[in-house]
Scaffold this active site. Sequence first.
Site, PDB file in Angstrom:
ATOM      1  CG  ASP A  82     -24.595 -12.350  12.169  1.00 48.58           C
ATOM      2  OD1 ASP A  82     -25.808 -12.488  11.992  1.00 48.58           O
ATOM      3  OD2 ASP A  82     -23.747 -13.138  11.730  1.00 48.58           O
ATOM      4  CG  HIS A 118     -19.540 -14.859   7.049  1.00 43.68           C
ATOM      5  ND1 HIS A 118     -19.650 -15.985   6.273  1.00 43.68           N
ATOM      6  CD2 HIS A 118     -20.775 -14.618   7.563  1.00 43.68           C
ATOM      7  CE1 HIS A 118     -20.908 -16.410   6.305  1.00 43.68           C
ATOM      8  NE2 HIS A 118     -21.609 -15.607   7.077  1.00 43.68           N
ATOM      9  CG  HIS A 124     -26.638 -21.392  11.703  1.00 43.35           C
ATOM     10  ND1 HIS A 124     -26.489 -20.406  10.754  1.00 43.35           N
ATOM     11  CD2 HIS A 124     -27.446 -22.328  11.126  1.00 43.35           C
ATOM     12  CE1 HIS A 124     -27.156 -20.736   9.670  1.00 43.35           C
ATOM     13  NE2 HIS A 124     -27.757 -21.892   9.864  1.00 43.35           N
TER      14      HIS A 124
END
Length: 433
Positions: A368, A310, A271
């Site tokens: 990210d 994702h 996460h």
Amino acid sequence: MEKEFSQKKRVATLTLDDGRSIELPILSGTLGSDVIDIHGLAKLDIFTYDPAFFSTASCISRITFIDGDAGLLYYRGYPIEQLAEKSDFLEVCYLLLDGQLPDAAQKAEFVRKVTSHTMVHDQLARFYNGFRRDAHPMAVMVGVVGALSSFYHDSLDINNPEHRELAAMRLLGKVPTIAAMAYKYHNGFPFMYPKNKFSYVENFLYMMFATPAEEYVPNPVLVKALERIFILHADHEQNASTSTVRLAGSSGANPFACMASGIAALWGPAHGGANEAALNMLIEIGDISRVADYVQGVKDRKYRLMGFGHRVYKNMDPRASVMRETCHEVLKEQGLENDKLFKLAMELEKIALNDPYFIERKLYPNVDFYSGIVLSALGIPANMFTVIFAVGRTIGWVSQWKEMMAASDRKIGRPRQLYIGETRRDYPDMSER
């Protein structure tokens, strides 16, 4: 104005193999997929099985909308790209909490409220001495944020809207201070208390990087970069940490305990730790000459490609393009355009965007992939990446919690299970085992 939630009569009929059947209402939101209301299944003593909740809507919400196939992310209807370009973080906080963008007077008053709550109780600061210096900052965050409930008894009545509002302002104001103190404590530096002359993000950078020996002057490029990171991470619908906050809140737990539960869920590497994992992957590759071999290793399933693809977005992550631009701005400002790690990242990005293997699997760079590089360029160590995420996500957790607490149909969360253990058996004496 927000649309009222009303439905035309539509049903799906479920027929079981024993001949029993039931009509289940079909609900439609303002955007997104239809949802089948399965409440009535309990009358037949039947429940659904949906591991990891891939196909289950756990709540009704007006806050955030994601279309993973189209690559869309809206906060209260506003595209994330517009907010990242035109707004600032506290304005986005107001939007998520209130549902509308503030006018000038409303924004000024909101900023004043949040700023008035940035200090923490002096005794809370002493908590840090109880942690080992090498404790992970997220462990400190879980403990200290949870401990806020022992100091602020005047905002613990969850059924009182004024208490909920006060708790929200306190969390927004104090979580950055707590996070910066965790960083300072971990590194053996003196705490820097907040200064109200700074903006929200300027103040956080000041508390992180200022020292008593020198005057601190915020760099507007770096401030804008962190502002965008906070905005892009402010909310993301019913993810693991937000669902945890809602589930904890459904029990009647106080808001500070609920936020601590969200921080704990965010700590997981699947996460909130994804940007740290992406940066560690680049460090592991080490040199641009090894990128092609690493990519082949990914195809051969020898390595995992971190920061690409994702679970929700089956197209480009809408936050990634904003973060990519920010990445270039920060590295230029810091004189790191020729940084080995950044060049390596750009080479990996180029290959992944042009290689049929990644295109067919829709493994596009996500937020990210870039945010780890940006945070590193800002001087933030990898063990603080998830803490930064938590600071930005606090407003999402608070907004989702407040929405749930104000709902007329609020009930304690209680998922069911499919039991596959032993059937009834009698207790045997020791001699018979």
